[in-house]
Design a protein around this motif. Structure first.
Motif, PDB file in Angstrom:
ATOM      1  N   THR A 261       0.846  -1.007  -0.054  1.00  0.00           N
ATOM      2  CA  THR A 261      -0.047   0.182   0.026  1.00  0.00           C
ATOM      3  C   THR A 261       0.916   1.176   0.091  1.00  0.00           C
ATOM      4  OG1 THR A 261      -1.638  -1.106   1.135  1.00  0.00           O
ATOM      5  CG2 THR A 261      -1.738   1.225   1.420  1.00  0.00           C
ATOM      6  N   TYR A 262       0.792   2.162  -0.927  1.00  0.00           N
ATOM      7  CA  TYR A 262       1.203   3.474  -1.078  1.00  0.00           C
ATOM      8  C   TYR A 262       0.975   4.320   0.194  1.00  0.00           C
ATOM      9  CZ  TYR A 262       2.698   8.047  -2.669  1.00  0.00           C
ATOM     10  OH  TYR A 262       3.114   9.256  -2.821  1.00  0.00           O
ATOM     11  N   ILE A 263       1.939   4.708   0.807  1.00  0.00           N
ATOM     12  CA  ILE A 263       1.809   5.497   2.116  1.00  0.00           C
ATOM     13  C   ILE A 263       2.226   7.234   1.768  1.00  0.00           C
ATOM     14  CG2 ILE A 263       2.535   6.153   4.705  1.00  0.00           C
ATOM     15  CD1 ILE A 263       0.785   3.718   4.059  1.00  0.00           C
ATOM     16  N   ARG A 264       3.274   7.286   1.286  1.00  0.00           N
ATOM     17  CA  ARG A 264       3.543   8.595   0.834  1.00  0.00           C
ATOM     18  C   ARG A 264       4.993   8.394  -0.030  1.00  0.00           C
ATOM     19  NH1 ARG A 264       5.521  11.753   5.995  1.00  0.00           N
ATOM     20  NH2 ARG A 264       6.486  12.951   4.506  1.00  0.00           N
ATOM     21  N   PRO A 265       5.410   9.499  -0.755  1.00  0.00           N
ATOM     22  CA  PRO A 265       6.529   9.263  -1.625  1.00  0.00           C
ATOM     23  C   PRO A 265       7.636   8.432  -1.105  1.00  0.00           C
ATOM     24  CG  PRO A 265       5.806  11.574  -1.891  1.00  0.00           C
ATOM     25  CD  PRO A 265       5.085  10.788  -0.668  1.00  0.00           C
ATOM     26  N   ALA A 266       7.914   7.283  -1.651  1.00  0.00           N
ATOM     27  CA  ALA A 266       8.983   6.314  -1.399  1.00  0.00           C
ATOM     28  C   ALA A 266       8.762   5.651  -0.084  1.00  0.00           C
ATOM     29  CB  ALA A 266      10.180   7.101  -1.399  1.00  0.00           C
ATOM     30  N   VAL A 267       7.441   5.409   0.243  1.00  0.00           N
ATOM     31  CA  VAL A 267       7.071   4.713   1.593  1.00  0.00           C
ATOM     32  C   VAL A 267       6.112   3.945   1.411  1.00  0.00           C
ATOM     33  CG1 VAL A 267       6.686   4.807   4.018  1.00  0.00           C
ATOM     34  CG2 VAL A 267       8.369   6.749   2.987  1.00  0.00           C
ATOM     35  N   TYR A 268       6.061   2.630   1.559  1.00  0.00           N
ATOM     36  CA  TYR A 268       5.038   1.727   1.398  1.00  0.00           C
ATOM     37  C   TYR A 268       4.779   0.823   2.660  1.00  0.00           C
ATOM     38  CZ  TYR A 268       5.810   3.149  -3.473  1.00  0.00           C
ATOM     39  OH  TYR A 268       5.707   4.054  -4.545  1.00  0.00           O
ATOM     40  N   ARG A 269       3.648   0.183   2.550  1.00  0.00           N
ATOM     41  CA  ARG A 269       3.363  -0.440   3.919  1.00  0.00           C
ATOM     42  C   ARG A 269       2.517  -1.820   3.735  1.00  0.00           C
ATOM     43  NH1 ARG A 269      -0.731   1.266   8.974  1.00  0.00           N
ATOM     44  NH2 ARG A 269       0.663   0.028  10.624  1.00  0.00           N
ATOM     45  N   LYS A 270       2.879  -2.915   4.256  1.00  0.00           N
ATOM     46  CA  LYS A 270       2.346  -4.185   4.116  1.00  0.00           C
ATOM     47  C   LYS A 270       1.093  -4.113   4.946  1.00  0.00           C
ATOM     48  CE  LYS A 270       3.169  -9.307   4.684  1.00  0.00           C
ATOM     49  NZ  LYS A 270       4.060 -10.246   4.828  1.00  0.00           N
TER      50      LYS A 270
END
Length: 271
Positions: A261-270
Motif C-alpha cells: 500500500t502506498y503511504i507517501r513518496p517512497a514509503v510503502y506498507r504491508k
C-alpha cells in the motif's frame, strides 16, 4: 589500456545481471573498462574474455568478489532523504513501540553501502527509546554485496564535515574524535549495527523472523523492471503485517502490480 569487445561486454554484464541483478547498459562500457583495467593488469591478462573465464572458474569466490567491489557504486551520505528518518521517528516508531509486544524490533538496511544509513537508524532508535532502550532489542541488520564497503562501514570512521549535518547531541553522544579530520562511531552504537554480506538476488532469504521495517533506498535504480518486481515481492513476504518499506525518491513501485500500500513518496506498507 585493454579494450573490451561488444561480445566480451555482453558476456560480462549478463553474468553480473544474472548473479547480482545489476543492469549495466551499453553506455557503461567505458566505466566497466576503466574500473577493471587495473585488475586485469595485476593479473597479467590481455583480454576481458580471459578475465571472464578466470571469474567463473575461480573456486574461492575471491575473483567475483573483486569484480563486485569494482563495479558497484557506493555513494551515500548522512541524512540522505532526511524526511524518511523524520517519518520513521514520528510515525512509524510510535506505532511499533505500542504494537511490538515482545520488544524485538527488527529493522533491515539493505544495500547499506558505507554505513551512514544503518548508523543513522541506530541513532534514531537510541534517541527515540531513551531510558526504555535497555528493554528493547533494536539492533539494525545492515547488508551489502561488497565486502570492501562493508569493511569500511564496520570501522565507522567518517570525515567531520560529513557528520556536520547531524544534530549536535548526536555528534556528542555517538561519536568520538579519531584524528584531526575524522570522527569514529562510539563502540556502544557500533554494537547496535550488524554488518553482513548478502546478495539481494538470493531467491531464498535466510532470515528466521520477519522485519518490521526495511530500508532499501537507491539500490533498485540499478535493476531492470522484472528484477525490481521480484525483489519487492520478496521484501513483502519478509515484512511483518503493518511493516514499512522505504525506497529511494528516484525509485517507484507500480501500484497496480504490487501488494504494498502506498503511504507517501517512497514509503510503502504491508497492510
Amino acid at each position: 589500456m585493454i579494450s573490451i569487445t561488444n561480445n566480451e561486454f555482453k558476456q560480462l554484464t549478463e553474468f553480473i545481471h544474472r548473479e547480482y541483478g545489476i543492469h549495466l547498459k551499453e553506455e557503461k562500457k567505458a566505466l566497466v573498462t576503466g574500473r577493471l583495467y587495473q585488475v586485469l593488469a595485476k593479473l597479467q591478462m590481455t583480454s576481458f574474455k580471459q578475465y571472464y573465464e578466470y571469474i567463473v572458474k575461480d573456486p574461492t569466490g575471491k575473483a567475483v568478489q573483486t569484480l563486485v567491489d569494482k563495479i558497484t557504486t557506493n555513494h551515500t551520505f548522512f541524512m540522505r532523504e532526511a524526511e524518511h528518518f523524520t517519518f520513521l521517528k514520528h510515525q512509524v516508531l510510535p506505532f511499533l513501540a505500542s504494537t511490538v509486544h515482545d520488544k524485538d524490533l527488527r529493522i533491515w538496511s539493505a544495500g547499506c553501502s558505507s554505513g551512514e544509513e544503518p548508523y543513522t537508524l541506530a541513532m534514531i532508535l537510541d534517541d527515540f527509546f531513551g531510558r526504555e532502550k535497555p528493554h528493547w532489542d533494536t539492533k539494525v541488520l545492515a547488508t551489502d554485496i561488497s565486502s570492501q564497503i562493508l569493511e569500511k562501514a564496520s570501522k565507522g570512521v567518517y570525515p567531520n564535515e560529513d557528520i556536520a549535518v547531524l544534530p549536535a547531541n548526536w555528534r556528542i553522544n555517538y561519536f568520538q574524535g579519531y584524528d584531526k579530520e575524522h570522527s569514529i562511531i562510539q563502540d556502544q552504537l557500533k554494537k547496535e549495527v550488524i554488518f553482513r554480506r548478502f546478495n539481494l538476488m538470493n531467491t531464498a532469504f535466510p532470515f528466521k523472523k520477519k522485519f518490521h521495517v526495511i530500508f532499501c533506498r537507491n539500490v533498485m535504480i540499478y535493476f531492470d523492471n522484472e528484477t525490481k518486481h521480484q525483489l519487492v515481492e520478496r521484501f513483502y513476504d519478509h515484512l511483518m503485517p503493518g511493516g514499512y518499506l522505504f525506497i529511494g525518491h528516484s525509485e517507484s513501485i507500480p501500484r497496480e502490480s504490487t501488494r504494498f500500500t502506498y503511504i507517501r513518496p517512497a514509503v510503502y506498507r504491508k497492510e
